[in-house]
Design a protein around this motif. Structure first.
Motif, short mmCIF file in Angstrom:
data_model
loop_
_atom_site.label_atom_id
_atom_site.label_comp_id
_atom_site.label_asym_id
_atom_site.label_seq_id
_atom_site.Cartn_x
_atom_site.Cartn_y
_atom_site.Cartn_z
N HIS A 184 0.83 -1.21 0.00
CA HIS A 184 0.00 0.00 0.00
C HIS A 184 0.86 1.26 0.00
N ASP A 185 1.89 1.26 0.85
CA ASP A 185 2.75 2.43 0.95
C ASP A 185 3.58 2.64 -0.31
N SER A 186 4.03 1.55 -0.91
CA SER A 186 4.79 1.67 -2.16
C SER A 186 3.92 2.27 -3.26
N LEU A 187 2.67 1.82 -3.35
CA LEU A 187 1.75 2.38 -4.34
C LEU A 187 1.47 3.85 -4.05
N ALA A 188 1.35 4.19 -2.77
CA ALA A 188 1.09 5.58 -2.41
C ALA A 188 2.26 6.48 -2.76
N GLN A 189 3.46 5.91 -2.77
CA GLN A 189 4.65 6.67 -3.16
C GLN A 189 4.78 6.83 -4.67
N GLY A 190 3.89 6.20 -5.40
CA GLY A 190 3.94 6.28 -6.85
C GLY A 190 4.67 5.13 -7.51
N ARG A 191 5.12 4.17 -6.71
CA ARG A 191 5.80 3.00 -7.27
C ARG A 191 4.77 2.03 -7.87
N SER A 192 5.17 1.32 -8.90
CA SER A 192 4.37 0.24 -9.45
C SER A 192 4.91 -1.08 -8.93
N ILE A 193 4.07 -2.10 -8.92
CA ILE A 193 4.51 -3.41 -8.47
C ILE A 193 4.12 -4.45 -9.52
N VAL A 194 4.80 -5.58 -9.47
CA VAL A 194 4.51 -6.71 -10.36
C VAL A 194 4.18 -7.92 -9.50
N ILE A 195 3.08 -8.59 -9.86
CA ILE A 195 2.66 -9.76 -9.10
C ILE A 195 2.18 -10.82 -10.08
N PHE A 196 2.43 -12.08 -9.73
CA PHE A 196 1.96 -13.21 -10.54
C PHE A 196 0.78 -13.85 -9.80
N PRO A 197 -0.44 -13.51 -10.19
CA PRO A 197 -1.61 -13.90 -9.40
C PRO A 197 -1.92 -15.39 -9.42
N GLU A 198 -1.28 -16.16 -10.30
CA GLU A 198 -1.49 -17.61 -10.27
C GLU A 198 -0.73 -18.26 -9.11
N GLY A 199 0.20 -17.53 -8.51
CA GLY A 199 1.03 -18.09 -7.46
C GLY A 199 2.34 -18.58 -8.06
N GLY A 200 2.63 -19.86 -7.91
CA GLY A 200 3.86 -20.42 -8.43
C GLY A 200 3.82 -20.62 -9.94
N SER A 201 4.99 -20.87 -10.51
CA SER A 201 5.07 -21.09 -11.95
C SER A 201 4.52 -22.48 -12.28
N HIS A 202 4.13 -22.66 -13.55
CA HIS A 202 3.55 -23.93 -14.00
C HIS A 202 3.74 -24.05 -15.49
N ASP A 203 3.38 -25.20 -16.05
CA ASP A 203 3.51 -25.42 -17.49
C ASP A 203 2.20 -25.91 -18.11
N ARG A 204 1.10 -25.42 -17.60
CA ARG A 204 -0.21 -25.78 -18.15
C ARG A 204 -0.59 -24.82 -19.28
N LEU A 205 -1.56 -25.25 -20.10
CA LEU A 205 -1.99 -24.45 -21.24
C LEU A 205 -2.99 -23.38 -20.85
N GLU A 206 -3.69 -23.58 -19.74
CA GLU A 206 -4.70 -22.63 -19.29
C GLU A 206 -4.20 -21.89 -18.05
N LEU A 207 -4.78 -20.71 -17.82
CA LEU A 207 -4.48 -19.98 -16.60
C LEU A 207 -4.95 -20.78 -15.40
N LEU A 208 -4.16 -20.77 -14.33
CA LEU A 208 -4.61 -21.35 -13.07
C LEU A 208 -5.58 -20.38 -12.40
N PRO A 209 -6.39 -20.84 -11.46
CA PRO A 209 -7.25 -19.91 -10.71
C PRO A 209 -6.41 -18.81 -10.07
N LEU A 210 -6.85 -17.56 -10.24
CA LEU A 210 -6.08 -16.44 -9.71
C LEU A 210 -6.27 -16.31 -8.22
N LYS A 211 -5.21 -15.98 -7.54
CA LYS A 211 -5.30 -15.68 -6.11
C LYS A 211 -5.76 -14.24 -5.93
#
Length: 609
Positions: A184-211
């Motif tokens: 929250h504070d990083s965003l308030a400072q104007g910083r952007s963040i990167v997140i992988f909402p599937e969680g861990g990496s995988h090798d499936r053809l479809e998106l995993l359920p997003l967290k």
């Protein structure tokens, strides 16, 4: 946002010093060079949509290439960001160093704290009985009894009854309030963040359920800082065989998602309203990711979709990589709506038969029309290309042998890590998502050591042969050899790559020489199937897509052969001009005379397998 609010945004002040910018850019430029070597071509699309004046949460999927994925966003995004990274990875020397230079935000993952079942468990802890059976503790009744948050299903109970002395792990509940406050504070400072909402990496053809984490972070930040306007930017990583050396990739940025103020208010109200607001934003994020990724239910469907895309008449010309990704995605949308249509079922049957025929003759779809060359001309072409292939092999084979320790070690260690990842995951198919990362990490360590060893051997030889050389001169020669070897290696790599292209281009020429009647029948088969596919798509397209236009790709620019490796200029002013964009590695002009059939790598097909 007022200055007072910004001042209270974080425990540590926003540090935009020159050092911070340089540390970020050093990592970005270094990965750009690495990616230019590992990948044959990287293209981007939609990055112009990213707002430069607002904090963004980049939600990235599919997470198909472990530690390579954040780097792909880093070298293509016009804005800097703070990635979220598992705290356990900070302990790795190379990854951890890069994470600290990027000011990555550590995330304590409960699974990293899992311990063999012993001692006491607490409410909200998870008990992991197997890769697929995990149960949450609702209440601890006694030292031998607990109440579960939800009952086990019949299949899980049956599986457990078959085992004696079931081993289990306790995954403790982790309070993530500190993490959310930092985001929250990083965003308030104007910083952007990167997140992988599937969680861990995988090798499936479809998106995993997003967290739900990214939705909680965005709504929480805007609830905490009312004047804050956070944008959620979906990012699709579309790899053309992510684990293979010298493959291709497209990084697609979707339209930024604006967060409705009503959702923020509902979030602040708590209870059911908070859950509904979070669910709505989660669904918006999933829809956004689907708009920039290719999601096939299985590999058979993917092969049919890719073949249909190639057969579709407007796509007969050579498309840019990002156009290939977009057209595959649009065909999948149509498949979802018409997969039970008898016409589609029949087309799918014919496409499978066509693919089998191509496999029998050992050629690709895009090579079929190249079999129309007259027999005599095809024979001349075959002789010329075989001669070129032998010349390339004369140079490439010795270099490959000299560098084989790196190749063999990278393959060996990456396969070990693949087996470990597969054993510890319930979502991976073959755990190929870890291969590229470990190939790169092994090469980063092994290559300098091997080049140093060869430099020492050469220096020792010069010392014994030319004893009059001083120690200083020998050291300078050794350093020059050590620095020059990577450049020489990359040059030979590009030459060998073109040799592989020549080899793959021999199939249609050989067929035209050896069996011209079969080549003619194959062309006729393709032409008829192409007409059938094009007719159905033009008829059903308007029902599946509101913006369907059969001339869509005729009006768009086609393949630009001058763009390889990273396809857009670097946007960050790091001061490291010699690394900017890694454009100095783009030497395609040097090998153009030996370049054939560059799209022969499975005809540029997007797959995580």
């Amino acid at each position: 946002m007022s200055n007072q609010q910004v001042a209270k945004a974080a425990d540590r002040p926003l540090d935009e010093s020159r050092f911070d910018q340089l540390s970020y850019d050093v990592v970005a430029k270094s990965f750009k060079v690495i990616s230019t070597i590992f990948f044959r071509e990287i293209r981007t699309s939609g990055y112009h949509q990213i707002p430069a004046d607002k904090p963004c949460i980049f939600i990235v999927a599919p997470h198909a290439n472990q530690f390579v994925d954040p780097g792909m966003v880093m070298i293509t995004s016009p804005v800097r960001f703070c990635p979220l990274m598992a705290a356990s990875q900070f302990k790795r020397k190379i990854i951890g160093t890069a994470a600290r230079l990027l000011h990555a935000i550590p995330v304590i993952r409960p699974q990293d704290l899992a311990a063999p079942g012993a001692g006491k468990t607490q409410p909200r802890d998870l008990i992991s009985i197997s890769k697929t059976i995990k149960v949450q503790v609702e209440e601890v009744i006694s030292e031998t009894q607990i109440r579960l948050a939800s009952p086990l299903n019949d299949s899980d109970v049956e599986a457990l009854n078959k085992e004696e002395g079931v081993k289990y792990k306790i995954i403790p509940h982790v309070d993530q309030h500190d993490l959310f406050d930092q985001v929250h504070d990083s965003l308030a400072q104007g910083r952007s963040i990167v997140i992988f909402p599937e969680g861990g990496s995988h090798d499936r053809l479809e998106l995993l359920p997003l967290k739900v984490g990214f939705a909680l972070m965005a709504l929480g930040a805007m609830a905490k800082y009312p004047e804050l306007d956070v944008k959620i930017v979906p990012v699709g990583l579309n790899y053309f065989h992510p684990h293979r050396f010298r493959s291709r990739a497209v990084v697609s940025y979707g339209a930024p998602i604006s967060i409705d103020k009503k959702l923020v208010q509902d979030f602040k109200n708590g209870g059911e309203a908070k859950r509904d607001a979070t669910s709505k934003l989660l669904q918006q994020g999933r829809d956004g990711l689907k708009s920039v990724t290719v999601n096939a239910p299985d590999y058979d469907v993917l092969l049919i979709i890719q073949a249909a895309r190639r057969l579709y008449e407007p796509a007969h010309r050579k498309l840019r990589l990002e156009q290939v990704v977009e057209l595959n995605r649009r065909f999948l949308i149509g498949w979802t709506q018409f997969k039970d249509d008898p016409r589609v079922i029949e087309l799918a049957r014919k496409i499978r038969a066509y693919n089998q025929t191509l496999k029998y003759f050992g050629i690709r779809d895009h090579q079929v029309e190249k079999t129309s060359t007259a027999t005599l001309n095809a024979a001349k072409t075959l002789i010329v290309r075989l001669s070129q292939l032998m010349m390339v092999a004369a140079v490439g084979l010795p270099a490959t042998i000299l560098n084989s320790p790196i190749i063999l070690l990278a393959i060996y260690i990456s396969q070990i890590k693949q087996k470990e990842a597969l054993a510890n995951s319930s979502v991976k198919i073959a755990a190929r998502d870890v291969l590229a990362t470990w190939k790169i990490l092994v090469a980063l360590v092994a290559a300098p050591l091997l080049f140093g060893f060869y430099s020492l051997l050469a220096t020792y030889y010069l010392h014994t042969r030319y004893s009059h050389l001083s120690v200083g001169n020998l050291i300078l020669i050794g350093l020059a050899l050590w620095i020059g070897q990577p450049i020489l290696y990359f040059t030979v790599l590009r030459l060998t790559e073109n040799g592989i292209d020549i080899y793959k281009s021999l199939g249609p020429v050989f067929l035209a020489v050896s069996n011209p009647s079969a080549a003619e029948n194959l062309r006729a088969m393709r032409k008829k199937l192409s007409e059938d596919v094009t007719e159905f798509v033009n008829e059903a397209g308007p029902q599946a897509l509101e913006d369907f236009d059969p001339k869509r790709y005729e009006r768009q620019p086609s393949f630009d052969s001058s763009l390889t490796a990273t396809s857009r200029a670097d946007n960050s002013a790091s001061g490291f001009g010699f690394l900017s964009g890694a454009n100095w590695l783009d030497d395609k002009w040097l090998f153009q005379a030996l370049h054939y059939d560059s799209e022969s790598e499975d005809d540029n097909e997007v797959t995580n397998l």
